[in-house]
Design a protein around this motif. Structure first.
Motif, PDB file in Angstrom:
ATOM      1  N   GLU A 120      98.185 -43.129 -45.108  1.00 23.64           N
ATOM      2  CA  GLU A 120      97.973 -44.557 -44.805  1.00 23.64           C
ATOM      3  C   GLU A 120      98.970 -45.432 -45.573  1.00 23.64           C
ATOM      4  OE1 GLU A 120      93.209 -44.286 -43.700  1.00 23.64           O
ATOM      5  OE2 GLU A 120      93.809 -44.834 -45.730  1.00 23.64           O
ATOM      6  N   MET A 121      99.308 -45.011 -46.816  1.00 25.59           N
ATOM      7  CA  MET A 121     100.291 -45.762 -47.604  1.00 25.59           C
ATOM      8  C   MET A 121     101.652 -45.776 -46.907  1.00 25.59           C
ATOM      9  SD  MET A 121      99.129 -47.145 -50.348  1.00 25.59           S
ATOM     10  CE  MET A 121     100.460 -47.336 -51.522  1.00 25.59           C
ATOM     11  N   GLY A 122     101.948 -44.696 -46.173  1.00 26.05           N
ATOM     12  CA  GLY A 122     103.214 -44.615 -45.453  1.00 26.05           C
ATOM     13  C   GLY A 122     103.334 -45.662 -44.357  1.00 26.05           C
ATOM     14  N   ALA A 123     102.182 -46.171 -43.897  1.00 24.79           N
ATOM     15  CA  ALA A 123     102.183 -47.157 -42.802  1.00 24.79           C
ATOM     16  C   ALA A 123     102.035 -48.594 -43.321  1.00 24.79           C
ATOM     17  CB  ALA A 123     101.052 -46.832 -41.829  1.00 24.79           C
ATOM     18  N   PHE A 124     102.328 -48.794 -44.631  1.00 29.99           N
ATOM     19  CA  PHE A 124     102.055 -50.120 -45.225  1.00 29.99           C
ATOM     20  C   PHE A 124     102.852 -51.252 -44.590  1.00 29.99           C
ATOM     21  CE2 PHE A 124     105.910 -49.196 -47.457  1.00 29.99           C
ATOM     22  CZ  PHE A 124     106.407 -50.396 -47.923  1.00 29.99           C
TER      23      PHE A 124
ATOM     24  N   GLN B 195      97.511 -45.072 -35.554  1.00 27.13           N
ATOM     25  CA  GLN B 195      96.634 -43.955 -35.187  1.00 27.13           C
ATOM     26  C   GLN B 195      97.430 -42.845 -34.478  1.00 27.13           C
ATOM     27  OE1 GLN B 195      93.500 -43.553 -36.248  1.00 27.13           O
ATOM     28  NE2 GLN B 195      93.643 -41.525 -35.316  1.00 27.13           N
ATOM     29  N   GLU B 196      98.314 -43.252 -33.595  1.00 27.30           N
ATOM     30  CA  GLU B 196      99.158 -42.267 -32.878  1.00 27.30           C
ATOM     31  C   GLU B 196     100.083 -41.532 -33.853  1.00 27.30           C
ATOM     32  OE1 GLU B 196     101.085 -44.608 -29.889  1.00 27.30           O
ATOM     33  OE2 GLU B 196      99.305 -44.649 -28.581  1.00 27.30           O
ATOM     34  N   ALA B 197     100.628 -42.278 -34.819  1.00 30.44           N
ATOM     35  CA  ALA B 197     101.503 -41.663 -35.829  1.00 30.44           C
ATOM     36  C   ALA B 197     100.729 -40.640 -36.657  1.00 30.44           C
ATOM     37  CB  ALA B 197     102.104 -42.737 -36.734  1.00 30.44           C
TER      38      ALA B 197
ATOM     39  N   GLU C 135      98.071 -38.943 -35.719  1.00 32.17           N
ATOM     40  CA  GLU C 135      97.830 -37.764 -34.868  1.00 32.17           C
ATOM     41  C   GLU C 135      99.076 -36.891 -34.778  1.00 32.17           C
ATOM     42  OE1 GLU C 135      96.360 -39.481 -31.236  1.00 32.17           O
ATOM     43  OE2 GLU C 135      94.523 -40.175 -32.214  1.00 32.17           O
ATOM     44  N   HIS C 136     100.231 -37.556 -34.663  1.00 34.60           N
ATOM     45  CA  HIS C 136     101.503 -36.824 -34.588  1.00 34.60           C
ATOM     46  C   HIS C 136     101.743 -36.031 -35.877  1.00 34.60           C
ATOM     47  CE1 HIS C 136     105.626 -35.809 -33.729  1.00 34.60           C
ATOM     48  NE2 HIS C 136     106.107 -36.577 -34.682  1.00 34.60           N
ATOM     49  N   VAL C 137     101.470 -36.670 -37.034  1.00 35.73           N
ATOM     50  CA  VAL C 137     101.649 -35.999 -38.337  1.00 35.73           C
ATOM     51  C   VAL C 137     100.722 -34.779 -38.431  1.00 35.73           C
ATOM     52  CG1 VAL C 137     101.274 -36.255 -40.837  1.00 35.73           C
ATOM     53  CG2 VAL C 137     102.536 -38.012 -39.581  1.00 35.73           C
ATOM     54  N   PHE C 138      99.469 -34.933 -37.981  1.00 34.17           N
ATOM     55  CA  PHE C 138      98.526 -33.805 -38.043  1.00 34.17           C
ATOM     56  C   PHE C 138      98.901 -32.683 -37.062  1.00 34.17           C
ATOM     57  CE2 PHE C 138      95.026 -36.749 -39.861  1.00 34.17           C
ATOM     58  CZ  PHE C 138      95.425 -36.433 -41.157  1.00 34.17           C
ATOM     59  N   GLN C 139      99.578 -33.047 -35.965  1.00 32.26           N
ATOM     60  CA  GLN C 139     100.088 -32.008 -35.049  1.00 32.26           C
ATOM     61  C   GLN C 139     101.219 -31.223 -35.703  1.00 32.26           C
ATOM     62  OE1 GLN C 139     101.190 -34.244 -31.572  1.00 32.26           O
ATOM     63  NE2 GLN C 139      99.460 -33.536 -30.372  1.00 32.26           N
ATOM     64  N   LEU C 140     102.124 -31.958 -36.362  1.00 32.18           N
ATOM     65  CA  LEU C 140     103.254 -31.314 -37.045  1.00 32.18           C
ATOM     66  C   LEU C 140     102.789 -30.475 -38.234  1.00 32.18           C
ATOM     67  CD1 LEU C 140     105.991 -34.111 -37.281  1.00 32.18           C
ATOM     68  CD2 LEU C 140     106.259 -31.924 -36.109  1.00 32.18           C
TER      69      LEU C 140
ATOM     70  N   MET D  27     104.906 -41.897 -41.050  1.00 33.48           N
ATOM     71  CA  MET D  27     103.912 -42.933 -40.727  1.00 33.48           C
ATOM     72  C   MET D  27     104.547 -44.313 -40.574  1.00 33.48           C
ATOM     73  SD  MET D  27     100.925 -41.616 -40.306  1.00 33.48           S
ATOM     74  CE  MET D  27      99.921 -43.104 -40.346  1.00 33.48           C
ATOM     75  N   SER D  28     105.761 -44.496 -41.138  1.00 33.70           N
ATOM     76  CA  SER D  28     106.423 -45.807 -40.999  1.00 33.70           C
ATOM     77  C   SER D  28     107.192 -45.906 -39.678  1.00 33.70           C
ATOM     78  CB  SER D  28     107.382 -46.043 -42.175  1.00 33.70           C
ATOM     79  OG  SER D  28     108.514 -45.183 -42.052  1.00 33.70           O
ATOM     80  N   ASN D  29     107.138 -44.819 -38.876  1.00 33.32           N
ATOM     81  CA  ASN D  29     107.826 -44.755 -37.582  1.00 33.32           C
ATOM     82  C   ASN D  29     109.338 -44.954 -37.731  1.00 33.32           C
ATOM     83  OD1 ASN D  29     107.927 -44.396 -34.819  1.00 33.32           O
ATOM     84  ND2 ASN D  29     107.683 -46.569 -34.366  1.00 33.32           N
ATOM     85  N   PRO D  30     109.978 -44.127 -38.597  1.00 39.19           N
ATOM     86  CA  PRO D  30     111.415 -44.332 -38.837  1.00 39.19           C
ATOM     87  C   PRO D  30     112.274 -43.887 -37.664  1.00 39.19           C
ATOM     88  CG  PRO D  30     110.688 -42.323 -39.927  1.00 39.19           C
ATOM     89  CD  PRO D  30     109.464 -42.952 -39.309  1.00 39.19           C
ATOM     90  N   ARG D  31     113.400 -44.584 -37.496  1.00 39.46           N
ATOM     91  CA  ARG D  31     114.407 -44.106 -36.535  1.00 39.46           C
ATOM     92  C   ARG D  31     115.429 -43.243 -37.265  1.00 39.46           C
ATOM     93  NH1 ARG D  31     113.418 -49.096 -35.340  1.00 39.46           N
ATOM     94  NH2 ARG D  31     115.376 -50.078 -35.955  1.00 39.46           N
ATOM     95  N   LEU D  32     115.586 -43.523 -38.578  1.00 39.83           N
ATOM     96  CA  LEU D  32     116.454 -42.704 -39.425  1.00 39.83           C
ATOM     97  C   LEU D  32     115.637 -42.220 -40.624  1.00 39.83           C
ATOM     98  CD1 LEU D  32     119.268 -41.591 -40.302  1.00 39.83           C
ATOM     99  CD2 LEU D  32     119.657 -43.782 -41.436  1.00 39.83           C
ATOM    100  N   LEU D  33     115.549 -40.898 -40.767  1.00 46.56           N
ATOM    101  CA  LEU D  33     114.789 -40.296 -41.867  1.00 46.56           C
ATOM    102  C   LEU D  33     115.771 -39.697 -42.863  1.00 46.56           C
ATOM    103  CD1 LEU D  33     111.853 -39.570 -42.803  1.00 46.56           C
ATOM    104  CD2 LEU D  33     112.123 -37.402 -41.577  1.00 46.56           C
TER     105      LEU D  33
END
Length: 234
Positions: free
Chosen positions: A98-102, A111-113, A115-120, A150-156
């Motif tokens: 959740e902190m990642g989505a601050f 919520q979608e992010a 779910e995606h993290v838990f899939q990965l 969780m921050s939905n980055p385009r560049l990681l």
């Protein structure tokens, strides 16, 4: 997507970067390799805004971000997974994510992010109520990567994701890095394990004492006898 132009960084009297120029195209995995102290982490920290540039500039998607504060850079779509994981040890796995989505306020997207993290990383879903400090090193690395996503980055920006991990886990982490990339996230990777980094990267830059000494296609660099001798232990 990212252009680093003639970048200089000084730590007091020490010159950490000497006129580094590099770029990342959208959709690529670009690796930075080199010995400890070559300046790889400094490049990532300067792109993130954690370290100030002494000279030069950093342009992300056409915008000069050289003097923008770190949280604003995250909002723009650049997020870093720091060396050594740096998870919030007393907080639960879920709270860390959740902190990642601050920087976000779109509940559905968050919520979608998640779910995606838990899939990965299914292991994080199993341990979501546990304090982060109870996780293994590999699980903490997964958590640090999940938190950044969780921050939905385009560049990681990934700093030493394989550090301190068992060989089997290293392979798993690199598989996941490729999955993240295939799902549309561009990646800049700093990695001590040059062999693994070059095996998944499109292009790479080789650093020595704050300067880029070689650059090019990752497969070609991996086949270069000097690189093999210096960084691949051959």
């Amino acid at each position: 997507m990212l252009v680093v132009e003639d970048l200089y960084v000084n730590y007091k009297a020490i010159k950490a970067l000497n006129g580094v120029s590099c770029q990342v195209q959208q959709g690529e995995i670009v690796a930075l390799i080199g010995a400890n102290g070559a300046g790889k982490t400094t490049i990532l920290n300067t792109i993130s805004g954690i370290v100030s540039a002494s000279a030069g500039k950093i342009v992300f998607e056409g915008k000069d971000i050289t003097e923008i504060p770190p949280h604003e850079i995250v909002k723009m779509g650049v997020c870093q997974v720091p060396e050594g994981r740096r998870v919030f040890s007393k907080m639960s796995v879920l709270e860390n994510l959740e902190m990642g989505a601050f920087v976000r306020n779109d509940k559905k997207g968050i919520q979608e992010a998640m779910e995606h993290v838990f899939q990965l990383f299914p292991r994080l879903a199993e341990r979501k109520k546990q304090p982060a400090k109870t996780l293994s090193g590999g699980e903490q690395q997964m958590l640090a990567m999940g938190r950044a996503l969780m921050s939905n980055p385009r560049l990681l920006l990934l700093d030493e994701p394989s550090m301190g991990l068992a060989p089997m886990l290293v392979e798993k982490i690199f598989e996941i890095i490729q999955e993240i990339n295939k799902a549309g996230t561009t990646i800049m990777l700093v990695e001590q394990n040059a062999h693994m980094a070059l095996s998944i990267a499109n292009r790479a830059y080789v650093l020595e004492t704050g300067s880029i000494v070689l650059q090019g296609n990752a497969a070609e660099l991996a086949a270069n006898p000097d690189i093999r001798k210096a960084y691949l232990g051959e």
